[in-house]
Design a protein around this motif. Structure first.
Motif, mmCIF file in Angstrom:
data_model
loop_
_atom_site.group_PDB
_atom_site.id
_atom_site.type_symbol
_atom_site.label_atom_id
_atom_site.label_comp_id
_atom_site.label_asym_id
_atom_site.label_seq_id
_atom_site.Cartn_x
_atom_site.Cartn_y
_atom_site.Cartn_z
ATOM 1 N N CYS A 173 0.983 -0.748 -0.050
ATOM 2 C CA CYS A 173 0.210 -0.150 -0.335
ATOM 3 C C CYS A 173 0.805 1.429 -0.185
ATOM 4 O O CYS A 173 1.901 1.053 1.143
ATOM 5 N N LYS A 194 0.337 4.142 0.809
ATOM 6 C CA LYS A 194 -0.107 4.806 1.967
ATOM 7 C C LYS A 194 0.427 5.212 3.102
ATOM 8 O O LYS A 194 0.959 5.619 3.991
ATOM 9 N N CYS A 195 -0.153 3.797 3.665
ATOM 10 C CA CYS A 195 0.351 2.962 5.181
ATOM 11 C C CYS A 195 1.559 1.827 4.818
ATOM 12 O O CYS A 195 2.227 1.880 6.039
ATOM 13 N N CYS A 207 -5.752 1.040 5.925
ATOM 14 C CA CYS A 207 -5.787 2.132 6.121
ATOM 15 C C CYS A 207 -6.788 2.760 5.593
ATOM 16 O O CYS A 207 -7.831 3.782 5.671
ATOM 17 N N ASP A 263 -7.565 2.863 2.644
ATOM 18 C CA ASP A 263 -7.812 3.657 1.235
ATOM 19 C C ASP A 263 -7.610 2.721 0.074
ATOM 20 O O ASP A 263 -7.882 1.566 -0.208
ATOM 21 N N THR A 309 -4.743 2.185 -3.535
ATOM 22 C CA THR A 309 -3.534 2.521 -2.751
ATOM 23 C C THR A 309 -2.130 0.623 -3.243
ATOM 24 O O THR A 309 -1.190 1.486 -2.989
ATOM 25 N N THR A 351 3.603 14.854 0.248
ATOM 26 C CA THR A 351 2.718 14.790 -0.357
ATOM 27 C C THR A 351 1.316 15.830 -0.350
ATOM 28 O O THR A 351 1.888 16.825 0.525
#
Length: 454
Positions: free
Chosen positions: A10, A12-13, A27, A29, A32, A217
């Motif tokens: 992922c 994001k995380c 997370c 999302d 991702t 980001t």
């Protein structure tokens, strides 16, 4: 031959999955999760490293038997950075510095590198040596111990480290590095994690402090896996508006000090200037009597600051009144307006209210509540407040004026800056001392109104 397998991370995380899926379970999302190639070392290498680790494995000790050795910090020569770090760089520590593009991250670290009395290796994966040389001549034309290296492969960087033997290593930036042990592009989850792990191992084994620059980001968080912030010892955030000259340095995580300290810089043509007295930029030098302006005494970590609160109250042109804030919590403003209407009888429900904290900083200290109230009332009545009066108290929902912490420091700072009086809560416990400033104690909003406007 080394085994190569495909995994899914992922972005994001950093959560890892054996196959692709649309939503990250960690997370929450969507879209991702991406596929990456990960190269695993040969099993023989794992056995060899396991034997080495077994030989030097540490043994458990009673906490009373552990020697408490003092931390010998390295002074960077930059007082603002040293304050935020907690006194300087700790040998063997890993520090991550994040911020908006063009905010001045590279300028700050290059300026520190050129002024350090220690041998520094500045590694850049984004600029050439000629570009860095041009900026260095503008900042400090006579550097002493700074070596510049343009390289992105960690193995090559460590070979140069062995030759140069620096006392401080700066990486600009972690998203540009890549390792031969991972078959994925620079900036990917696995590359950032692996490169950071290699730098941590180097820092701890050689007792050399390492500073990383990290991209952020569009949401303002540091790019890459969240585990990156967990791996490092200190996370610093460089904030500010590129249209303004002032920059603020904060610590979001610090294993060796407080996270409440604040550093302020002014961007100039020759680099970043340390602002020793922040109140000089946060309080305007206007001599005219203007309504809607109040001075608040706040604290950022151990540092007292005097900030200017500006308010504008006007009749609502449209049907719904506007509530707009800059540098202040909008929900707290709505709460204070409700307290003014309920407890003091001011009809502000049909008026636009705009609030601004000057200097481009954001403040969440409840001690500025009284200054916010005073600025709103001043603008509403169109009566200016006395310039030599400041405020330091919290306002409760019942309209009471509540005390705030470390009131003595706030009073001393106000006295040092030449204020004649300070308004505080009646419940504040002020230590006995020879203060040359008048201390006005109030218990509720009605007392504030009667004192300010008769």
């Amino acid at each position: 031959m080394a085994k190569v397998k495909t995994t899914y991370y992922c972005q994001k995380c950093g959560a890892q999955y054996s196959k692709w899926q649309g939503k990250c379970n960690s997370c929450g999302d969507w879209n991702t999760i991406v596929e990456e190639l990960v190269q695993k070392p040969d099993p023989k290498d794992w056995k060899t490293s396991a034997k080495k680790e077994a030989k030097k494995a540490s043994k458990p000790l009673l906490i009373t038997d552990i020697e408490n050795t003092p931390q010998n910090r390295m002074n960077t020569g930059n007082n603002e950075l040293d304050r935020v770090l907690g006194g300087g760089l700790v040998p063997g520590s890993l520090t991550l510095l994040g911020g908006e593009p063009g905010i001045g991250k590279s300028t700050l670290l290059l300026q520190i590198s050129l002024g350090l009395k220690y041998k520094v290796l500045y590694v850049s994966g984004e600029e050439s040596q000629q570009q860095i040389k041009m900026r260095a001549e503008r900042i400090n034309p006579n550097p002493a111990n700074c070596f510049i290296l343009t390289e992105t492969k960690t193995q090559s960087i460590f070979r140069q480290v062995e030759e140069v033997e620096p006392e401080v290593v700066i990486i600009d930036s972690i998203q540009t590095l890549h390792s031969d042990y991972i078959e994925s592009s620079p900036g990917s989850i696995s590359q950032i994690r692996e490169c950071t792990a290699e730098l941590i191992k180097f820092a701890k084994e050689s007792n050399t402090p390492v500073i990383l620059i990290g991209h952020i980001t569009k949401e303002g968080s540091i790019a890459g896996p969240k585990v990156l912030e967990h791996m490092v010892d200190t996370v610093l955030q460089f904030e500010g508006d590129r249209n303004h000259v002032y920059r603020i340095l904060r610590a979001h995580k610090n294993r060796f000090g407080s996270t409440h300290e604040l550093g302020i810089y002014e961007m100039q043509g020759s680099g970043l200037r340390e602002v020793i007295n922040p109140s000089e930029i946060l309080i305007s030098k206007n001599d005219e009597d203007l309504s809607g302006t109040a001075i608040a005494s706040t604290l950022e970590g151990m540092r007292p600051l005097m900030i200017e609160i500006q308010a504008l109250v006007s009749t609502a042109v449209y049907g719904t009144p506007q509530r707009s804030t800059t540098g202040y919590n909008a929900k707290r403003l709505n709460m204070l307006l409700a307290v003014l209407e309920k407890r003091a009888g001011f009809r502000l429900g049909a008026k636009d209210v705009f609030l601004n904290v000057t200097g481009g900083i954001s403040v969440d200290d409840p001690a500025i509540d009284l200054a916010v109230i005073a600025a709103i009332l001043s603008s509403n009545e169109d009566v200016s407040l006395e310039k030599d009066t400041c405020f330091a108290a919290e306002v409760g929902l019942a309209g009471e004026i509540r005390p705030v912490t470390r009131i003595e420091q706030r009073i001393i700072e106000a006295e040092k800056l030449g204020f004649a009086s300070i308004m505080v809560s009646k419940q504040s416990k002020i230590p006995k001392g020879d203060f040359n400033i008048r201390i006005i104690k109030v218990a509720k909003i009605e007392d504030v109104v009667s004192h300010l406007f008769g």
